[in-house]
Design a protein around this motif. Structure first.
Motif, mmCIF file in Angstrom:
data_model
loop_
_atom_site.group_PDB
_atom_site.id
_atom_site.type_symbol
_atom_site.label_atom_id
_atom_site.label_comp_id
_atom_site.label_asym_id
_atom_site.label_seq_id
_atom_site.Cartn_x
_atom_site.Cartn_y
_atom_site.Cartn_z
ATOM 1 N N MET B 1 0.853 -1.196 0.000
ATOM 2 C CA MET B 1 0.000 0.000 0.000
ATOM 3 C C MET B 1 0.883 1.238 0.000
ATOM 4 O O MET B 1 1.768 1.357 0.848
ATOM 5 C CB MET B 1 -0.875 -0.016 1.244
ATOM 6 C CG MET B 1 -2.078 0.828 1.066
ATOM 7 S SD MET B 1 -3.345 0.459 2.280
ATOM 8 C CE MET B 1 -2.437 0.022 3.733
ATOM 9 N N GLU B 6 -2.862 5.138 1.464
ATOM 10 C CA GLU B 6 -3.043 5.306 2.899
ATOM 11 C C GLU B 6 -3.788 6.596 3.207
ATOM 12 O O GLU B 6 -4.691 6.634 4.034
ATOM 13 C CB GLU B 6 -1.688 5.309 3.611
ATOM 14 C CG GLU B 6 -1.195 3.934 3.951
ATOM 15 C CD GLU B 6 0.165 3.972 4.627
ATOM 16 O OE1 GLU B 6 0.503 5.022 5.198
ATOM 17 O OE2 GLU B 6 0.882 2.964 4.560
ATOM 18 N N LEU B 9 -7.445 6.282 2.235
ATOM 19 C CA LEU B 9 -8.177 5.493 3.226
ATOM 20 C C LEU B 9 -8.377 6.286 4.508
ATOM 21 O O LEU B 9 -9.439 6.247 5.126
ATOM 22 C CB LEU B 9 -7.420 4.204 3.523
ATOM 23 C CG LEU B 9 -7.699 3.050 2.574
ATOM 24 C CD1 LEU B 9 -6.829 1.859 2.916
ATOM 25 C CD2 LEU B 9 -9.164 2.660 2.664
ATOM 26 N N GLY B 10 -7.325 7.007 4.914
ATOM 27 C CA GLY B 10 -7.426 7.809 6.131
ATOM 28 C C GLY B 10 -8.521 8.840 6.011
ATOM 29 O O GLY B 10 -9.347 9.004 6.915
ATOM 30 N N ARG B 262 10.201 -3.089 8.774
ATOM 31 C CA ARG B 262 8.824 -3.311 8.354
ATOM 32 C C ARG B 262 8.772 -3.604 6.870
ATOM 33 O O ARG B 262 8.058 -4.466 6.428
ATOM 34 C CB ARG B 262 7.980 -2.089 8.662
ATOM 35 C CG ARG B 262 7.629 -2.080 10.110
ATOM 36 C CD ARG B 262 6.472 -1.161 10.365
ATOM 37 N NE ARG B 262 6.207 -1.199 11.792
ATOM 38 C CZ ARG B 262 6.052 -0.121 12.536
ATOM 39 N NH1 ARG B 262 6.127 1.066 11.989
ATOM 40 N NH2 ARG B 262 5.817 -0.234 13.800
ATOM 41 N N SER B 265 9.639 -6.947 6.369
ATOM 42 C CA SER B 265 8.602 -7.892 6.726
ATOM 43 C C SER B 265 7.604 -7.997 5.597
ATOM 44 O O SER B 265 7.208 -9.075 5.208
ATOM 45 C CB SER B 265 7.857 -7.440 7.961
ATOM 46 O OG SER B 265 8.688 -6.723 8.788
ATOM 47 N N ARG B 266 7.216 -6.846 5.088
ATOM 48 C CA ARG B 266 6.216 -6.865 4.039
ATOM 49 C C ARG B 266 6.747 -7.629 2.833
ATOM 50 O O ARG B 266 6.092 -8.497 2.285
ATOM 51 C CB ARG B 266 5.871 -5.442 3.620
ATOM 52 C CG ARG B 266 4.676 -4.935 4.373
ATOM 53 C CD ARG B 266 4.422 -3.514 3.984
ATOM 54 N NE ARG B 266 4.363 -2.697 5.181
ATOM 55 C CZ ARG B 266 4.895 -1.499 5.254
ATOM 56 N NH1 ARG B 266 5.542 -0.991 4.230
ATOM 57 N NH2 ARG B 266 4.795 -0.823 6.362
ATOM 58 N N GLY B 269 6.813 -11.184 3.497
ATOM 59 C CA GLY B 269 5.482 -11.757 3.501
ATOM 60 C C GLY B 269 4.986 -11.963 2.080
ATOM 61 O O GLY B 269 4.395 -12.985 1.750
ATOM 62 N N GLN B 297 5.438 6.668 10.885
ATOM 63 C CA GLN B 297 4.978 5.686 11.851
ATOM 64 C C GLN B 297 5.603 5.948 13.198
ATOM 65 O O GLN B 297 4.972 5.860 14.230
ATOM 66 C CB GLN B 297 5.341 4.283 11.398
ATOM 67 C CG GLN B 297 4.423 3.801 10.293
ATOM 68 C CD GLN B 297 5.010 2.635 9.568
ATOM 69 O OE1 GLN B 297 6.198 2.359 9.726
ATOM 70 N NE2 GLN B 297 4.222 1.969 8.775
#
Lengths: 295, 404
Positions: B1, B6, B9-10, B262, B265-266, B269, B297
């Motif tokens: 994303m 973001e 969506l926010g 992060r 991680s993404r 994943g 963040q």
């Protein structure tokens, strides 16, 4: 999360660790005593200064303790030494606070897990959550007063509404940071959603959740007192405080403050104990290295 | 994303929340005068922005806030430096502090207003009292996290205790103090509004809300005031975060590293979960790409200074990268100490900070102190660190301390 590499990286320091631990055991005992001594000395100094000065505003600690004892803790054994005023004052407050804390914790962890699991949900809720968190909680109390009128529902609502955000946000962050590798493992093992939540997401978010809970606890205490300080409440510790203030009964004001300090200390220590139990080794490492630092 | 999604969506989330409030207000679940719809509240809030008396109220509150916070800084930072650098004093005062800290500051309002009357002095005194703790604890914690290597080096060059404090320890502690300050700023706002709400007369944002509450049909004004209080909180937090990033750029690097974790991680994943090489590669690339996101963040919480520092070392090279667990978790704890939580005696567990970085028992120290030696680029790890050994500064310091 991969804890193993960390312990490997710590290994070079291990030769010193054993002696450090030994040193610590003696160290804590040796350090506790002077601290207590200093506290006693400070109390004595306060006692002497207050007596010498004789101000109405600053009673001696001995009188405060005596007064608190007479007021709340001189009751019959059958009531765990609580006097009727104590039952009317302390218990309702504690009841509201614990109910609010539990509600906030459950709602916060539940919603936080929902929000934190999906990047979309997180992006959707983030701005609103940030705003909700930024609002100083006391300003919302008047709104609840209008909506619920005075009384327990209003106080409960203010406590829950202000304490829920730290838990929610921290839980969401914790759930977001779950190691993706572990999520893949969970998928390979075909864990159901519930199992995944229980065995993977909750444990890995636990440190974060407790960080949120600690913040919530202090907020609960503040909001409990604040919502009782408002005119219109009929019982509770905050009410005892305003009541004494309106009668200019400073001795009671001080006694209430001491009581609140003790309550805050006990609640905090209790939560820390629970956290230590649940998160186990991790917290111990922290404690260890922290002590190691201070010695 | 990506960032745009973001944001969209926010914005959608905000609209949904507003819509829900509007619906509740209009559906007649509660009386309209009790809970007016969001559109009316927002319109009123905008209207208030042009209202002279309301602006005066806000400025009075802000002045008390700034004054209280200033006093808290003036007390807490020197005291923290003293406690952090002289163990004897720390031992002595610690017990007293441990007993003062758990007291909910709001409970002091009645006592202090008996002592000082219900004016600005009371407000400022209470704000100062409540704001001292976060700053004090993060200062003490930050001092403990100073790079011992830097201190030993200066000692070797013959610098005295005081100049080490000023040249190494203070710069290295500054990011921690800034985090404490940010937490305190939120606490101070809570105390300012709480005191004003209770005193009920005079000027101030809290007093505006308290008086609006008494008026008939006043909930709209109350909610408009709450909206402004929230905006105030957001703006203060935003400004402080921005200031931190400007003043302590080496911490921004750290955030980059956190973001890299992060990002990694993404990536992992999505793509090749098993292949460490691939993951590391992604992590490295991600370090810069995700910098912005990570910074954001980090902000959202109040990024852990420790986590940041860890990033500085591990991030770009990827050497320390393999342990997102402990480093990350350490950061987590301190990480999003939400400012509002700060409300309480947040810092309370200022030691939270303490928990934070220590978790991996090593390295995570801001490198600000070194800057006195000249341009040390905090970004790339110096060659020896890059050697692939996880950054164990403690050791290094011990070694070099032994044989300077």
């Amino acid at each position: 999360m991969s804890r193993a590499p960390a312990s490997e990286s710590r290994r070079p320091a291990d030769h010193g660790a054993a002696s450090r631990t030994a040193h610590l055991v003696g160290g804590t005992a040796r350090r506790a005593l002077p601290r207590l001594l200093v506290l006693v000395l400070a109390l004595c100094a306060w006692q002497l200064a207050a007596r010498a000065h004789g101000s109405v505003y600053f009673p001696t600690p001995a009188r405060i303790a005596r007064h608190a004892y007479d007021l709340w803790f001189s009751g019959p054994v059958g009531h765990v030494f609580l006097t009727p005023p104590a039952v009317d004052t302390i218990l309702p407050s504690l009841g509201r606070m614990s109910a609010g804390f539990v509600l906030a914790a459950v709602a916060g962890v539940g919603l936080g897990m929902l929000v934190g699991r999906s990047p979309r949900a997180y992006a959707l809720c983030d701005p609103v959550l940030q705003f909700a968190r930024a609002v100083p909680p006391p300003t919302l109390v008047p709104v609840f007063v209008v909506v619920f009128d005075f009384g327990t529902p209003m106080q409960l609502a203010s406590i829950v509404f202000s304490a829920v955000w730290p838990v929610l946000i921290n839980t969401a962050e914790g759930a977001r940071d779950t190691d993706p590798l572990r999520l893949d493992v969970a998928a390979v093992l075909r864990l159901t959603a519930v199992e995944r939540l229980w065995f993977l997401l909750l444990p890995s978010a636990l440190p974060r959740i407790f960080a949120g809970l600690r913040l919530s606890l202090s907020l609960c205490l503040i909001l409990m007192v604040f919502s009782e300080l408002l005119p219109g409440t009929a019982n509770g510790i905050g009410f005892a405080l305003t009541d004494a203030q309106s009668r200019s009964d400073l001795l009671t004001v001080w006694a209430v403050l001491v009581l609140l300090g003790a309550l805050g200390y006990l609640l905090n220590t209790g939560l820390l104990a629970v956290e230590k139990r649940l998160t186990g080794s991790r917290t111990r490492t922290h404690e260890g290295s922290r002590k190691g630092r201070t010695t | 994303m990506n960032r745009r999604q973001e944001l969209t969506l926010g914005a959608l989330g905000v609209l949904l929340a507003l819509g829900a409030c509007e619906a509740v207000g209009r559906a007649g679940l509660v009386r309209r005068s009790y809970l007016p719809p969001a559109s009316e509240v927002l319109a009123r809030a905008v209207e208030l922005a042009g209202d002279r008396t309301f602006l005066d109220d806000v400025s009075v509150t802000l002045r008390a806030w700034a004054l209280g916070l200033g006093i808290a800084c003036a007390i807490a930072i020197p005291l923290g430096l003293l406690l952090g650098s002289v163990p004897v004093v720390d031992d002595a005062v610690r017990a007293v502090i441990e007993f003062l800290r758990p007291l909910p500051s709001v409970a002091l309002i009645p006592l202090v207003s008996l002592l000082l009357g219900s004016g600005t002095e009371t407000e400022v005194a209470l704000i100062a009292y409540a704001s001292i703790w976060p700053i004090l604890f993060s200062t003490v914690y930050g001092l403990g996290e100073t790079d011992p290597l830097a201190k030993d080096t200066l000692r070797t060059f013959g610098f005295g205790r005081l100049s080490i404090l000023l040249r190494v320890e203070l710069p290295a502690t500054a990011p921690f103090i800034a985090v404490g300050l940010r937490i305190s700023a939120a606490t101070a706002l809570v105390l300012a509004t709480a005191t004003e709400l209770l005193s009920g007369f005079g000027q101030g944002l809290g007093i505006f809300i308290a008086q609006a509450q008494l008026a008939t049909d006043g909930t709209r004004d109350v909610l408009a005031g709450v909206v402004w209080a929230g905006v105030l909180g957001l703006v203060i937090n935003g400004v402080l975060v921005w200031g931190e990033r400007r003043a302590f750029p080496w911490r921004a690097g750290v955030r980059g590293a956190v973001g890299a974790a992060r990002g990694k991680s993404r990536a992992a994943g999505a793509g090749a979960p098993g292949d460490p090489g691939a993951r590391r590669g992604f992590g490295r690339g991600g370090a810069r790409r995700d910098d912005r996101v990570a910074a954001r963040q980090g902000d959202s919480g109040g990024a852990a200074p420790t986590g940041s520092a860890a990033g500085t070392q591990g991030g770009p090279t990827g050497s320390g990268r393999d342990e997102p667990g402990p480093a990350g978790s350490g950061q987590d704890e301190l990480g999003p100490v939400p400012p509002d939580g700060a409300a309480g005696r947040p810092p309370e567990r200022g030691d939270e900070a303490a928990h934070g970085g220590v978790s991996n028992g090593c390295a995570v120290r801001p490198r600000g102190g070194l800057s006195d030696f000249g341009p040390v680029d905090p970004g790339p790890v110096p060659p020896d660190g890059a050697a692939g050994r996880p950054p164990e500064r403690g050791d290094e310091a011990a070694d070099s301390g032994a044989s300077p």
